[in-house]
Scaffold this active site. Sequence first.
Site, PDB file in Angstrom:
ATOM      1  N   HIS A 128       1.017  -1.172  -0.028  1.00  0.00           N
ATOM      2  CA  HIS A 128       0.072  -0.012  -0.011  1.00  0.00           C
ATOM      3  C   HIS A 128       0.983   1.288  -0.128  1.00  0.00           C
ATOM      4  O   HIS A 128       2.075   1.084   0.010  1.00  0.00           O
ATOM      5  CB  HIS A 128      -0.924   0.084   1.366  1.00  0.00           C
ATOM      6  CG  HIS A 128      -0.353  -0.082   2.614  1.00  0.00           C
ATOM      7  ND1 HIS A 128      -0.575  -1.021   3.506  1.00  0.00           N
ATOM      8  CD2 HIS A 128       0.719   0.556   2.934  1.00  0.00           C
ATOM      9  CE1 HIS A 128       0.255  -0.742   4.555  1.00  0.00           C
ATOM     10  NE2 HIS A 128       0.950   0.323   4.393  1.00  0.00           N
ATOM     11  N   HIS A 130       3.876   1.596   2.323  1.00  0.00           N
ATOM     12  CA  HIS A 130       5.160   0.822   1.915  1.00  0.00           C
ATOM     13  C   HIS A 130       5.872   1.963   0.932  1.00  0.00           C
ATOM     14  O   HIS A 130       7.235   1.937   0.999  1.00  0.00           O
ATOM     15  CB  HIS A 130       4.803  -0.481   1.382  1.00  0.00           C
ATOM     16  CG  HIS A 130       4.223  -1.287   1.990  1.00  0.00           C
ATOM     17  ND1 HIS A 130       3.002  -1.719   2.001  1.00  0.00           N
ATOM     18  CD2 HIS A 130       4.674  -2.027   3.178  1.00  0.00           C
ATOM     19  CE1 HIS A 130       2.629  -2.639   3.021  1.00  0.00           C
ATOM     20  NE2 HIS A 130       3.854  -2.804   3.853  1.00  0.00           N
ATOM     21  N   CYS A 142      -0.802 -12.452  19.938  1.00  0.00           N
ATOM     22  CA  CYS A 142      -1.418 -12.169  18.550  1.00  0.00           C
ATOM     23  C   CYS A 142      -0.864 -12.364  17.494  1.00  0.00           C
ATOM     24  O   CYS A 142       0.463 -12.108  17.179  1.00  0.00           O
ATOM     25  CB  CYS A 142      -1.577 -10.755  18.449  1.00  0.00           C
ATOM     26  SG  CYS A 142      -2.295 -10.082  16.829  1.00  0.00           S
ATOM     27  N   CYS A 200       0.457  -9.956  15.041  1.00  0.00           N
ATOM     28  CA  CYS A 200       1.647  -8.933  15.410  1.00  0.00           C
ATOM     29  C   CYS A 200       2.918  -9.954  15.671  1.00  0.00           C
ATOM     30  O   CYS A 200       3.979  -9.377  15.896  1.00  0.00           O
ATOM     31  CB  CYS A 200       1.499  -8.251  16.950  1.00  0.00           C
ATOM     32  SG  CYS A 200       0.037  -7.097  16.493  1.00  0.00           S
ATOM     33  N   CYS A 251      -6.241  -7.653  20.509  1.00  0.00           N
ATOM     34  CA  CYS A 251      -4.837  -7.070  20.133  1.00  0.00           C
ATOM     35  C   CYS A 251      -5.235  -5.742  19.592  1.00  0.00           C
ATOM     36  O   CYS A 251      -6.274  -5.468  19.037  1.00  0.00           O
ATOM     37  CB  CYS A 251      -4.409  -7.999  18.998  1.00  0.00           C
ATOM     38  SG  CYS A 251      -3.259  -6.871  17.923  1.00  0.00           S
ATOM     39  N   HIS A 269      -4.734  -5.359  15.731  1.00  0.00           N
ATOM     40  CA  HIS A 269      -5.548  -6.137  14.665  1.00  0.00           C
ATOM     41  C   HIS A 269      -6.986  -6.079  15.257  1.00  0.00           C
ATOM     42  O   HIS A 269      -7.788  -6.639  14.530  1.00  0.00           O
ATOM     43  CB  HIS A 269      -4.811  -7.192  14.421  1.00  0.00           C
ATOM     44  CG  HIS A 269      -3.661  -7.170  13.735  1.00  0.00           C
ATOM     45  ND1 HIS A 269      -2.477  -6.980  14.440  1.00  0.00           N
ATOM     46  CD2 HIS A 269      -3.569  -7.254  12.642  1.00  0.00           C
ATOM     47  CE1 HIS A 269      -1.399  -7.294  13.616  1.00  0.00           C
ATOM     48  NE2 HIS A 269      -1.790  -7.312  12.447  1.00  0.00           N
ATOM     49  N   LYS A 308      -7.092   4.627   8.811  1.00  0.00           N
ATOM     50  CA  LYS A 308      -6.000   4.060   8.907  1.00  0.00           C
ATOM     51  C   LYS A 308      -5.779   3.104   7.387  1.00  0.00           C
ATOM     52  O   LYS A 308      -6.823   2.742   7.282  1.00  0.00           O
ATOM     53  CB  LYS A 308      -5.931   3.175   9.909  1.00  0.00           C
ATOM     54  CG  LYS A 308      -4.814   2.381  10.330  1.00  0.00           C
ATOM     55  CD  LYS A 308      -4.830   1.543  11.579  1.00  0.00           C
ATOM     56  CE  LYS A 308      -3.799   0.572  11.854  1.00  0.00           C
ATOM     57  NZ  LYS A 308      -4.095  -0.149  13.123  1.00  0.00           N
ATOM     58  N   LYS A 325      -3.695  -3.379   5.760  1.00  0.00           N
ATOM     59  CA  LYS A 325      -3.430  -4.344   4.914  1.00  0.00           C
ATOM     60  C   LYS A 325      -4.554  -5.499   5.218  1.00  0.00           C
ATOM     61  O   LYS A 325      -5.038  -5.942   4.200  1.00  0.00           O
ATOM     62  CB  LYS A 325      -2.164  -5.102   5.006  1.00  0.00           C
ATOM     63  CG  LYS A 325      -0.946  -4.040   4.301  1.00  0.00           C
ATOM     64  CD  LYS A 325       0.171  -5.036   4.085  1.00  0.00           C
ATOM     65  CE  LYS A 325       0.789  -5.318   5.385  1.00  0.00           C
ATOM     66  NZ  LYS A 325       2.166  -5.736   5.364  1.00  0.00           N
TER      67      LYS A 325
END
Length: 476
Positions: free
Chosen positions: A15, A18, A122, A125, A134, A137, A287, A290
Amino acid sequence: MYITTTIPYVNARPHLGHALEFVQGDVLARHYRGRGEPVRFQTGTDDNSLKNVLAAEAEGVPVRELVDRNAAAFEGLRESYDLSFDAFIRTSRHPGHRPGVERIWRAIDGDLYQRHYEGLYCVGCEQFYGEGPCPEHEAPLQHISERNWFFRLSRYQDALLDLIRGGRLRIEPAARRNEVLAFIEAGLADISVSRAADRAPGWGIPVPGDPSQVVYVWWDALANYVTALDGGDYDRWWVAEPRKIHLMGKGVIRFHAVYWPAMLLAAGLPLPAEIFVHDYLTAGGRKISKSAGTPADAEAIARAYGADAVRWWLLREVPRVGDADFTVERLVARADEDLANGVGNLVNRVVTMVHRFQDGAVPIVAVDGDAARGLVDACESAPGRVHEALEDFDFRRAAAAVWTIVEEANKYVERVQPWRQEPGDREASLATLVHACRALAGQLAPFLPTGAARVAAAVSGERLPRPEPLFPRLAG
RNA sequence: GGGGCGGUAGCUCAGCCGGUCAGAGCAUCGGACUCAUAAUCCGUGGGUCGUGGGUUCAAGUCCCACCCGCCCUACCA
């Protein structure tokens, strides 16, 4: 100079976040290469993450297939974003990676011990938490009870503090440095550095001498900065090179500024020199996630608006500290304002005048009259100001420094009004302007590789080519 | 709970060690110009610099508390 980006796990396509990191690294790489400094710019993918396994399961495809496909998408950003990385390492493919990880594991042997561990984990993570769900997530945590290998991180607390306080490990921005120091000062506990192998059948790197465990993915991934260096490259870039720079997002500082140096210390290897932490991008105020799909697919955005426009937005608009919100409107506005109306229009008007008044022949006389003072200063000071800003990892300030050439050039045109000048004076004015455009092309190169090349081509040679729009407007 | 970062003109933000720091860009409005991609250049707009205290001759700029947003970290009852 050895510049690295983090190697993202490849459970999904890349995305825009990155792309930000890659582009920042690319600008640094191009800038320093341009100064004649040897540069190795490296990126890649973390193939061994358990998250990749989960993504593959969810999609119903073999892990290998999903990882290869997504890794290819990351590598494909080289084209869509004009990236100039020298190496792209994939932790599951690079021949030297696994042996390297195993070698480091053995080297830190004295700081490893086994311990039973129980906690809430998690998988997203790859990390333990005190309670669920978490935070990253928003997923429920799994209760894990297993025997793991632990690393005596606690032994390195003082060494790490000295390293950072003494400036041998530079962490930018300063706020991040303080954050790391506060974390270390609070006391370091030993960390688990392996996971039960049966949770990811056949995936990951087995612990040397203990096939029931795989190396903790962070231990695995961090090593890439070293394992990607084959043969003489290791000595050249990790031992002899003083400037080793890691770029990363704010979410993974701890791993890079604490675990990684400690790991190297334990293994008796040289340490990185600098760490630059960028904040996050949001898309339309939300936010970028992904796991929640790809609302800001890096490649799609570059294809739609062009690498130059997106790169320029990422560099010119994203602040050094603080999250930045991406919207197509902002991208288009910035590109049209700076690239189309700014750079493109300037070059176009200059080249047009050279054709109209000089029949395309570039005047050779350049007189620095008072009227040209501002423009000449901008051209002469730009390299220094860009360099200074980039030394601070302040891409926005660097881009702004380049921009002053455009600003001053336009003002100069208005001031002298070449179309009203006597031929002799006009020739001098146009010479000054062509010179400024060439300087602009040079300064723009690290930021907009292809765009700068177009500018350069438009103002190169003794006889200029016919003018044509270099940066078409994106908006209507 | 601990630590940190932000809260400055409609929008995005600059403002380092306190005293032309109340600014830039965009947007708005007015003007100029015609070389240029309906571009460019000039001028304009008055925002209690989150709130309340404090230090100081002087505070967005230092100190304290609080409110809002966010980040890192930890969860002792």
